[in-house]
Design a protein around this motif. Sequence first.
Motif, mmCIF file in Angstrom:
data_model
loop_
_atom_site.group_PDB
_atom_site.id
_atom_site.type_symbol
_atom_site.label_atom_id
_atom_site.label_comp_id
_atom_site.label_asym_id
_atom_site.label_seq_id
_atom_site.Cartn_x
_atom_site.Cartn_y
_atom_site.Cartn_z
ATOM 1 N N LEU A 16 17.832 41.352 -26.520
ATOM 2 C CA LEU A 16 16.240 41.477 -26.124
ATOM 3 C C LEU A 16 15.867 42.287 -27.869
ATOM 4 C CD1 LEU A 16 16.763 44.411 -23.447
ATOM 5 C CD2 LEU A 16 15.426 41.952 -23.715
ATOM 6 N N GLY A 17 14.287 43.161 -28.142
ATOM 7 C CA GLY A 17 14.013 42.925 -28.967
ATOM 8 C C GLY A 17 12.813 41.943 -29.719
ATOM 9 N N THR A 18 12.173 42.472 -30.299
ATOM 10 C CA THR A 18 11.099 41.091 -31.630
ATOM 11 C C THR A 18 12.005 40.282 -31.896
ATOM 12 O OG1 THR A 18 10.475 43.879 -31.615
ATOM 13 C CG2 THR A 18 9.614 41.179 -32.989
ATOM 14 N N TYR A 19 11.036 38.898 -31.700
ATOM 15 C CA TYR A 19 11.633 37.907 -32.266
ATOM 16 C C TYR A 19 10.641 37.446 -33.252
ATOM 17 C CZ TYR A 19 10.390 35.851 -28.261
ATOM 18 O OH TYR A 19 9.814 35.135 -26.870
ATOM 19 N N PHE A 20 10.888 36.776 -33.841
ATOM 20 C CA PHE A 20 10.391 35.616 -35.493
ATOM 21 C C PHE A 20 10.178 35.501 -36.033
ATOM 22 C CE2 PHE A 20 12.416 39.156 -37.361
ATOM 23 C CZ PHE A 20 12.683 38.759 -38.698
ATOM 24 N N ARG A 21 9.999 34.533 -36.730
ATOM 25 C CA ARG A 21 9.999 33.611 -37.657
ATOM 26 C C ARG A 21 9.406 34.060 -38.829
ATOM 27 N NH1 ARG A 21 6.000 30.265 -34.865
ATOM 28 N NH2 ARG A 21 7.740 29.006 -33.637
ATOM 29 N N VAL A 22 9.875 33.227 -40.622
ATOM 30 C CA VAL A 22 9.476 33.256 -41.591
ATOM 31 C C VAL A 22 8.705 32.220 -42.442
ATOM 32 C CG1 VAL A 22 9.636 33.839 -43.768
ATOM 33 C CG2 VAL A 22 10.893 35.656 -42.357
ATOM 34 N N HIS A 23 7.691 32.248 -42.321
ATOM 35 C CA HIS A 23 7.208 31.420 -42.897
ATOM 36 C C HIS A 23 7.068 30.957 -44.773
ATOM 37 C CE1 HIS A 23 4.822 31.093 -39.621
ATOM 38 N NE2 HIS A 23 3.602 31.965 -39.806
ATOM 39 N N GLY A 24 7.780 32.506 -45.357
ATOM 40 C CA GLY A 24 8.305 32.240 -46.357
ATOM 41 C C GLY A 24 7.462 33.413 -47.694
ATOM 42 N N ARG A 25 7.598 32.746 -48.869
ATOM 43 C CA ARG A 25 6.804 33.580 -49.551
ATOM 44 C C ARG A 25 5.364 33.761 -49.801
ATOM 45 N NH1 ARG A 25 9.972 37.556 -51.976
ATOM 46 N NH2 ARG A 25 11.795 36.685 -51.225
ATOM 47 N N ILE A 26 5.241 35.090 -50.009
ATOM 48 C CA ILE A 26 3.062 34.631 -50.425
ATOM 49 C C ILE A 26 3.233 33.936 -51.916
ATOM 50 C CG2 ILE A 26 3.114 36.788 -49.368
ATOM 51 C CD1 ILE A 26 2.717 39.040 -51.652
ATOM 52 N N GLN A 27 2.241 33.853 -51.907
ATOM 53 C CA GLN A 27 1.514 33.121 -52.969
ATOM 54 C C GLN A 27 1.387 34.218 -54.203
ATOM 55 O OE1 GLN A 27 -2.199 31.117 -53.062
ATOM 56 N NE2 GLN A 27 -2.057 30.020 -54.793
ATOM 57 N N ASN A 28 2.079 33.510 -55.628
ATOM 58 C CA ASN A 28 1.995 34.097 -56.504
ATOM 59 C C ASN A 28 3.137 35.623 -57.044
ATOM 60 O OD1 ASN A 28 -0.024 32.974 -57.976
ATOM 61 N ND2 ASN A 28 -1.175 34.350 -57.291
ATOM 62 N N ALA A 29 4.134 35.318 -55.649
ATOM 63 C CA ALA A 29 4.845 36.499 -56.147
ATOM 64 C C ALA A 29 6.258 35.650 -56.019
ATOM 65 C CB ALA A 29 5.358 36.527 -54.241
ATOM 66 N N GLU A 30 7.054 36.319 -57.145
ATOM 67 C CA GLU A 30 8.833 36.052 -57.341
ATOM 68 C C GLU A 30 9.322 35.102 -56.295
ATOM 69 O OE1 GLU A 30 9.952 39.214 -59.117
ATOM 70 O OE2 GLU A 30 8.875 39.037 -61.160
ATOM 71 N N VAL A 31 10.064 33.978 -56.726
ATOM 72 C CA VAL A 31 10.820 33.507 -55.928
ATOM 73 C C VAL A 31 12.497 34.598 -56.370
ATOM 74 C CG1 VAL A 31 12.532 31.391 -56.295
ATOM 75 C CG2 VAL A 31 9.972 31.002 -56.823
ATOM 76 N N ARG A 32 12.778 35.105 -55.638
ATOM 77 C CA ARG A 32 14.689 36.068 -55.817
ATOM 78 C C ARG A 32 15.233 35.764 -54.429
ATOM 79 N NH1 ARG A 32 13.121 40.030 -52.917
ATOM 80 N NH2 ARG A 32 14.413 41.376 -53.834
ATOM 81 N N GLY A 33 14.912 34.586 -53.948
ATOM 82 C CA GLY A 33 16.296 34.506 -53.069
ATOM 83 C C GLY A 33 17.476 34.128 -53.288
ATOM 84 N N CYS A 34 18.622 34.836 -52.388
ATOM 85 C CA CYS A 34 19.934 34.974 -53.363
ATOM 86 C C CYS A 34 20.620 33.740 -53.491
ATOM 87 C CB CYS A 34 20.903 35.228 -52.186
ATOM 88 S SG CYS A 34 20.858 36.617 -51.405
ATOM 89 N N SER A 35 19.781 32.360 -53.492
ATOM 90 C CA SER A 35 20.232 30.806 -53.901
ATOM 91 C C SER A 35 19.319 30.205 -54.518
ATOM 92 C CB SER A 35 21.111 29.846 -52.404
ATOM 93 O OG SER A 35 19.845 29.944 -51.754
ATOM 94 N N ASP A 36 18.203 30.888 -55.132
ATOM 95 C CA ASP A 36 17.237 29.843 -55.247
ATOM 96 C C ASP A 36 17.349 30.252 -57.010
ATOM 97 O OD1 ASP A 36 15.396 29.502 -53.375
ATOM 98 O OD2 ASP A 36 14.189 31.348 -53.672
ATOM 99 N N THR A 37 18.130 31.514 -58.118
ATOM 100 C CA THR A 37 18.031 31.555 -58.307
ATOM 101 C C THR A 37 19.753 31.415 -59.547
ATOM 102 O OG1 THR A 37 18.677 34.022 -57.998
ATOM 103 C CG2 THR A 37 16.005 32.750 -59.100
ATOM 104 N N TYR A 38 20.797 31.041 -59.402
ATOM 105 C CA TYR A 38 21.747 30.199 -59.101
ATOM 106 C C TYR A 38 22.100 30.112 -60.537
ATOM 107 C CZ TYR A 38 23.091 26.299 -57.996
ATOM 108 O OH TYR A 38 23.088 24.714 -58.247
ATOM 109 N N SER A 39 22.769 30.505 -61.347
ATOM 110 C CA SER A 39 23.351 29.741 -62.392
ATOM 111 C C SER A 39 24.182 28.792 -62.632
ATOM 112 C CB SER A 39 23.462 31.263 -63.624
ATOM 113 O OG SER A 39 22.613 31.923 -63.892
ATOM 114 N N ARG A 40 23.859 27.972 -63.048
ATOM 115 C CA ARG A 40 25.627 26.888 -63.632
ATOM 116 C C ARG A 40 26.334 27.197 -64.601
ATOM 117 N NH1 ARG A 40 25.151 21.982 -61.203
ATOM 118 N NH2 ARG A 40 23.369 21.215 -60.434
#
Length: 360
Positions: free
Chosen positions: A336-360
């Motif tokens: 039960l409950g709300t179920y949904f989908r995510v399309h992505g970050r809005i245009q011009n927002a920073e890229v900041r996902g947990c694995s988007d920015t790891y440093s080698r």
Amino acid sequence: MSEPINIEAILEWPVYGLSQEEKSQALLSALQNLTYWHNERCPEYHSILSKVDKFKKADSLLDLPFLPVRLFKHQKLLSIPQDEVIKTMTSSGTSGQNVSQIFLDKKTSAMQVKVLSRIVSNFIGPHRLPMLVIDCRATIANRYKFSARTAGILGFSMFGHDVEFALDDDMTLNVDRVTRFLEKYSDQNILLFGFTFIVWQHWIRYLEEASIKLPIGKGILIHGGGWKQLQSQAVSSNEFKRRLESVSNIKRVHNYYGMVEQTGSIFMECEEGHLHTSSWSEIIVRDPMDFKALPKGTAGLIQLLSVIPHSYPGHSLLSEDEGEIVGVDDCGCGRLGTYFRVHGRIQNAEVRGCSDTYSR
């Protein structure tokens, strides 16, 4: 005046067993109380709410005030004395970007752990499983002030035992180590965890290029974060799953959506491919122009509600992610409950996902 948060009563809620009407009533009471709590204890939050005349008169979840999630990049927001802070979490960010700082006390930290445990156990079962982390051990070096990536690994590690790391510290897949681990638990279910882009780049792509196929038919992969980079490479969720199964025979895959500003209150992907709100969370989709709530099937900005944040005013946040509500209480998985989908970050927002920015 606010009242003390009754954690014990809240944790008795069924994970996905409340109808929308039952859940809305329970959440409204808890979130309204949190609004009062933070208004009384966080000066910056009080200053913001003083501009909102009707915040105490919310008749529904739609009426609750919300903060833009980006505010945590620019302000240190606490609703507790500094000496009660036991842990500081930071969001992901590339060089030069500000990062969110989230301050936790014992109560909030305990709530995060308990709610996360209830949610994930609904998908993988109640028992701890041998666990393979598709990341490097160096990621968890600092356990007192750590990033969202560190928090994710440590948080999900409580569902595993004999935790092994698949990557060396240079982010190279250690095939020998992984093979020994798989041989040791060849007759058992195995939990795998990693951030989406890291799983893609350093597991799936590596195995494809090396022409290696691993026998993990009993594996359960939980992954999240970093979809923006995959989308830029035209990799869909279905393509990700297909190629994952091709190189490792893993068929049980659960993506999750969440953010460090509401750690613990994650949204897991069910067997039907939908992200689900639990009894302790809700989403509202709002028009980015006037912030009006939008009906299901209409894309807009995702607002996230959670009963967990006690030490900071993060219980109602407007994200920079675009998504849409697919349905309520009628998903084919039975939850039960709300179920949904995510399309992505809005245009011009920073890229900041947990694995988007790891440093080698």
